[in-house]
Design a protein around this motif. Structure first.
Motif, mmCIF file in Angstrom:
data_model
loop_
_atom_site.group_PDB
_atom_site.id
_atom_site.type_symbol
_atom_site.label_atom_id
_atom_site.label_comp_id
_atom_site.label_asym_id
_atom_site.label_seq_id
_atom_site.Cartn_x
_atom_site.Cartn_y
_atom_site.Cartn_z
ATOM 1 N N PHE A 104 0.869 -1.181 0.000
ATOM 2 C CA PHE A 104 0.000 0.000 0.000
ATOM 3 C C PHE A 104 0.906 1.231 0.000
ATOM 4 C CE2 PHE A 104 -2.887 -3.228 1.371
ATOM 5 C CZ PHE A 104 -4.152 -2.797 1.007
ATOM 6 N N GLU A 105 0.806 2.051 -1.047
ATOM 7 C CA GLU A 105 1.610 3.273 -1.088
ATOM 8 C C GLU A 105 1.238 4.153 0.116
ATOM 9 O OE1 GLU A 105 -0.177 1.908 -3.526
ATOM 10 O OE2 GLU A 105 0.414 2.618 -5.513
ATOM 11 N N LYS A 106 2.263 4.801 0.711
ATOM 12 C CA LYS A 106 2.004 5.636 1.895
ATOM 13 C C LYS A 106 1.161 6.854 1.529
ATOM 14 C CE LYS A 106 4.755 4.011 5.430
ATOM 15 N NZ LYS A 106 5.087 2.794 4.702
ATOM 16 N N GLU A 107 1.488 7.414 0.379
ATOM 17 C CA GLU A 107 0.710 8.563 -0.096
ATOM 18 C C GLU A 107 0.351 8.292 -1.535
ATOM 19 O OE1 GLU A 107 2.515 12.409 0.398
ATOM 20 O OE2 GLU A 107 2.770 11.998 2.549
ATOM 21 N N TYR A 108 -0.878 8.536 -1.885
ATOM 22 C CA TYR A 108 -1.249 8.337 -3.279
ATOM 23 C C TYR A 108 -2.313 9.336 -3.665
ATOM 24 C CZ TYR A 108 -1.772 6.097 -7.737
ATOM 25 O OH TYR A 108 -1.778 5.852 -9.084
ATOM 26 N N LYS A 109 -2.086 10.022 -4.753
ATOM 27 C CA LYS A 109 -3.060 11.011 -5.202
ATOM 28 C C LYS A 109 -4.015 10.299 -6.158
ATOM 29 C CE LYS A 109 -3.947 15.635 -6.294
ATOM 30 N NZ LYS A 109 -5.354 15.263 -6.268
ATOM 31 N N THR A 110 -5.216 10.016 -5.683
ATOM 32 C CA THR A 110 -6.170 9.281 -6.531
ATOM 33 C C THR A 110 -6.755 10.208 -7.599
ATOM 34 O OG1 THR A 110 -7.885 9.702 -4.901
ATOM 35 C CG2 THR A 110 -6.823 7.559 -4.799
ATOM 36 N N LYS A 111 -7.018 9.609 -8.744
ATOM 37 C CA LYS A 111 -7.579 10.377 -9.867
ATOM 38 C C LYS A 111 -9.087 10.455 -9.764
ATOM 39 C CE LYS A 111 -4.560 9.057 -13.677
ATOM 40 N NZ LYS A 111 -4.520 8.289 -14.935
ATOM 41 N N ASN A 112 -9.648 11.526 -10.321
ATOM 42 C CA ASN A 112 -11.104 11.553 -10.509
ATOM 43 C C ASN A 112 -11.373 11.181 -11.949
ATOM 44 O OD1 ASN A 112 -11.909 12.314 -7.930
ATOM 45 N ND2 ASN A 112 -11.381 14.440 -8.347
ATOM 46 N N PHE A 113 -12.174 10.171 -12.161
ATOM 47 C CA PHE A 113 -12.443 9.733 -13.531
ATOM 48 C C PHE A 113 -13.615 10.544 -14.086
ATOM 49 C CE2 PHE A 113 -10.826 5.984 -11.193
ATOM 50 C CZ PHE A 113 -9.602 5.889 -11.839
ATOM 51 N N ASP A 114 -13.441 11.080 -15.293
ATOM 52 C CA ASP A 114 -14.578 11.835 -15.832
ATOM 53 C C ASP A 114 -15.418 11.034 -16.816
ATOM 54 O OD1 ASP A 114 -12.675 11.968 -17.766
ATOM 55 O OD2 ASP A 114 -12.361 14.132 -17.636
ATOM 56 N N GLN A 115 -14.987 9.827 -17.119
ATOM 57 C CA GLN A 115 -15.766 8.954 -18.016
ATOM 58 C C GLN A 115 -15.734 7.530 -17.467
ATOM 59 O OE1 GLN A 115 -13.575 9.293 -21.688
ATOM 60 N NE2 GLN A 115 -15.202 10.551 -22.583
ATOM 61 N N PRO A 116 -16.806 6.785 -17.697
ATOM 62 C CA PRO A 116 -16.742 5.373 -17.275
ATOM 63 C C PRO A 116 -15.786 4.583 -18.173
ATOM 64 C CG PRO A 116 -18.829 5.814 -18.411
ATOM 65 C CD PRO A 116 -18.103 7.133 -18.300
ATOM 66 N N SER A 117 -15.265 3.466 -17.683
ATOM 67 C CA SER A 117 -14.248 2.727 -18.455
ATOM 68 C C SER A 117 -14.833 2.087 -19.711
ATOM 69 C CB SER A 117 -13.583 1.677 -17.571
ATOM 70 O OG SER A 117 -14.495 0.648 -17.253
ATOM 71 N N TYR A 118 -16.176 1.962 -19.770
ATOM 72 C CA TYR A 118 -16.797 1.294 -20.936
ATOM 73 C C TYR A 118 -17.189 2.287 -22.028
ATOM 74 C CZ TYR A 118 -20.680 2.733 -17.949
ATOM 75 O OH TYR A 118 -21.520 3.460 -17.145
ATOM 76 N N VAL A 119 -16.709 3.535 -21.894
ATOM 77 C CA VAL A 119 -17.180 4.581 -22.811
ATOM 78 C C VAL A 119 -16.855 4.295 -24.287
ATOM 79 C CG1 VAL A 119 -15.153 6.093 -22.551
ATOM 80 C CG2 VAL A 119 -17.382 7.102 -23.031
ATOM 81 N N HIS A 120 -15.777 3.574 -24.545
ATOM 82 C CA HIS A 120 -15.425 3.294 -25.946
ATOM 83 C C HIS A 120 -16.079 2.016 -26.465
ATOM 84 C CE1 HIS A 120 -12.645 6.581 -25.753
ATOM 85 N NE2 HIS A 120 -12.170 6.093 -24.625
ATOM 86 N N LEU A 121 -16.762 1.337 -25.567
ATOM 87 C CA LEU A 121 -17.301 0.010 -25.905
ATOM 88 C C LEU A 121 -18.810 0.054 -26.073
ATOM 89 C CD1 LEU A 121 -15.945 -2.864 -25.710
ATOM 90 C CD2 LEU A 121 -16.999 -3.018 -23.465
ATOM 91 N N CYS A 122 -19.449 0.889 -25.243
ATOM 92 C CA CYS A 122 -20.912 0.913 -25.204
ATOM 93 C C CYS A 122 -21.404 2.306 -25.565
ATOM 94 C CB CYS A 122 -21.406 0.624 -23.786
ATOM 95 S SG CYS A 122 -20.948 -0.977 -23.146
ATOM 96 N N LYS A 123 -22.539 2.360 -26.247
ATOM 97 C CA LYS A 123 -23.163 3.654 -26.523
ATOM 98 C C LYS A 123 -23.992 4.036 -25.291
ATOM 99 C CE LYS A 123 -25.761 6.275 -29.842
ATOM 100 N NZ LYS A 123 -27.213 6.329 -29.981
ATOM 101 N N ILE A 124 -23.688 5.208 -24.726
ATOM 102 C CA ILE A 124 -24.375 5.641 -23.501
ATOM 103 C C ILE A 124 -25.570 6.517 -23.866
ATOM 104 C CG2 ILE A 124 -24.121 6.904 -21.323
ATOM 105 C CD1 ILE A 124 -21.091 6.112 -21.486
ATOM 106 N N VAL A 125 -26.727 6.152 -23.324
ATOM 107 C CA VAL A 125 -27.963 6.905 -23.584
ATOM 108 C C VAL A 125 -28.642 7.191 -22.240
ATOM 109 C CG1 VAL A 125 -28.311 5.872 -25.892
ATOM 110 C CG2 VAL A 125 -29.346 4.771 -23.875
ATOM 111 N N PRO A 126 -29.609 8.129 -22.208
ATOM 112 C CA PRO A 126 -30.336 8.347 -20.947
ATOM 113 C C PRO A 126 -31.070 7.054 -20.533
ATOM 114 C CG PRO A 126 -30.837 10.078 -22.564
ATOM 115 C CD PRO A 126 -30.081 9.020 -23.296
ATOM 116 N N PRO A 127 -31.216 6.819 -19.202
ATOM 117 C CA PRO A 127 -31.815 5.560 -18.728
ATOM 118 C C PRO A 127 -33.125 5.188 -19.430
ATOM 119 C CG PRO A 127 -31.022 6.835 -16.870
ATOM 120 C CD PRO A 127 -30.809 7.689 -18.085
ATOM 121 N N GLN A 128 -33.972 6.208 -19.724
ATOM 122 C CA GLN A 128 -35.271 5.884 -20.333
ATOM 123 C C GLN A 128 -35.130 5.405 -21.792
ATOM 124 O OE1 GLN A 128 -34.328 8.848 -19.154
ATOM 125 N NE2 GLN A 128 -34.857 10.512 -20.544
#
Ligand SMILES: [Fe+2]
Ligand SMILES: [Fe+2]
Length: 271
Positions: free
Chosen positions: A37-61
């Motif tokens: 476990f790294e003593k200090e680690y600056k975690t990233k904020n992800f702005d896209q889900p990891s499946y963004v290039h695989l799946c077409k994202i649409v509104p839930p409805q």
């Protein structure tokens, strides 16, 4: 192998099979106690889900409905929708382990184990999709689960929302899907879907339970009452509980919900 760095690579993997392979290697090393476990680690904020290039994202409805489950298309839509929940759940479990640093080792053991379960769930659904001639990415998806993880950046809120609201909703929804499937004329694929959903339902209880443990831990650490749960849910989901009339009381109690909480959710005396 470094814990946070490696989880970041797994989270960012763009294809399910790369992600799952990287996780498999990581998990073996983790279980052998060789991960630092790294003593200090600056975690990233992800702005896209990891499946963004695989799946077409649409509104839930706009996600295709699973109306007629006797047809191949209906079965594909159903399997795809659940496979997508499981795929998202892999990242949610990994993100829970990645984002909240400096917690007891058991916390990381728990969410890494959940990620391993979610991978199995995803793979069993993907196998059925493949048997129907389809694959993950073929049907439009929504990104509500990813957005929930983006919005909840404290352990307290994350545990309230992800396992104790979203995954717990699954405990109510899956029996309803099972009832629908059980009423259909018997066929091999329907039987396979039923068996797979039973395994998932059974294992999801433990995920919600782990969420309950760490939600209560976060409450104690923050010196707040666990009654804050309803305030947090109300903040993110003002529409309230999705199936107040169909709460899976047995599974939810097993997962740590109190009768007081269940009665509040149901707005009546159900427990
Ligand atoms: Fe799952
Ligand atoms: Fe889960």
């Amino acid at each position: 192998m470094n814990f946070y760095k490696e989880l970041e690579l797994i989270l960012e993997a763009k294809s399910p099979h790369v992600k799952i392979e990287l996780f498999g290697t990581f998990y073996n090393v983790y279980k052998s106690g060789q991960v630092d476990f790294e003593k200090e680690y600056k975690t990233k904020n992800f702005d896209q889900p990891s499946y963004v290039h695989l799946c077409k994202i649409v509104p839930p409805q706009d996600v295709p409905r699973r109306s007629n489950l006797t047809t191949k298309d209906g079965q594909i839509n159903l399997l795809h929708a659940i496979a997508h929940i499981e795929y998202s759940a892999i990242d949610l479990a990994l993100d829970g382990a990645y984002r909240f640093t400096g917690l007891p080792k058991q916390y990381y053991d728990d969410w890494i184990e959940v990620a391993d379960d979610e991978i199995r769930h995803f793979l069993s659904l993907e196998k059925l999709l493949n048997e129907l001639g389809a694959k993950y990415g073929d049907v439009e998806v929504h990104n509500a689960l990813f957005e929930a993880s983006q919005k909840t950046q404290t352990l307290l809120e994350r545990m309230a929302v992800v396992p104790r609201y979203l995954e717990a909703n699954g405990l109510d929804a899956t029996p309803m899907i099972l009832t629908k499937l059980q009423k259909l004329p018997k066929n091999e694929m329907i039987e396979k879907i039923i068996r797979t959903l039973h395994v998932i339902l059974d294992e999801e209880i433990d995920h919600v339970k782990k969420g309950d443990v760490w939600f209560n831990y976060a409450c104690a650490e923050n010196g707040v009452s666990n009654e804050l749960y309803f305030e947090i849910i109300n903040k993110y989901y003002p529409q309230g509980f999705l199936r107040p009339k169909n709460l899976n009381i047995t599974a939810r109690k097993e997962a740590g919900f109190s009768c007081k909480e269940l009665n509040t959710m149901a707005k009546g005396n159900v427990c």
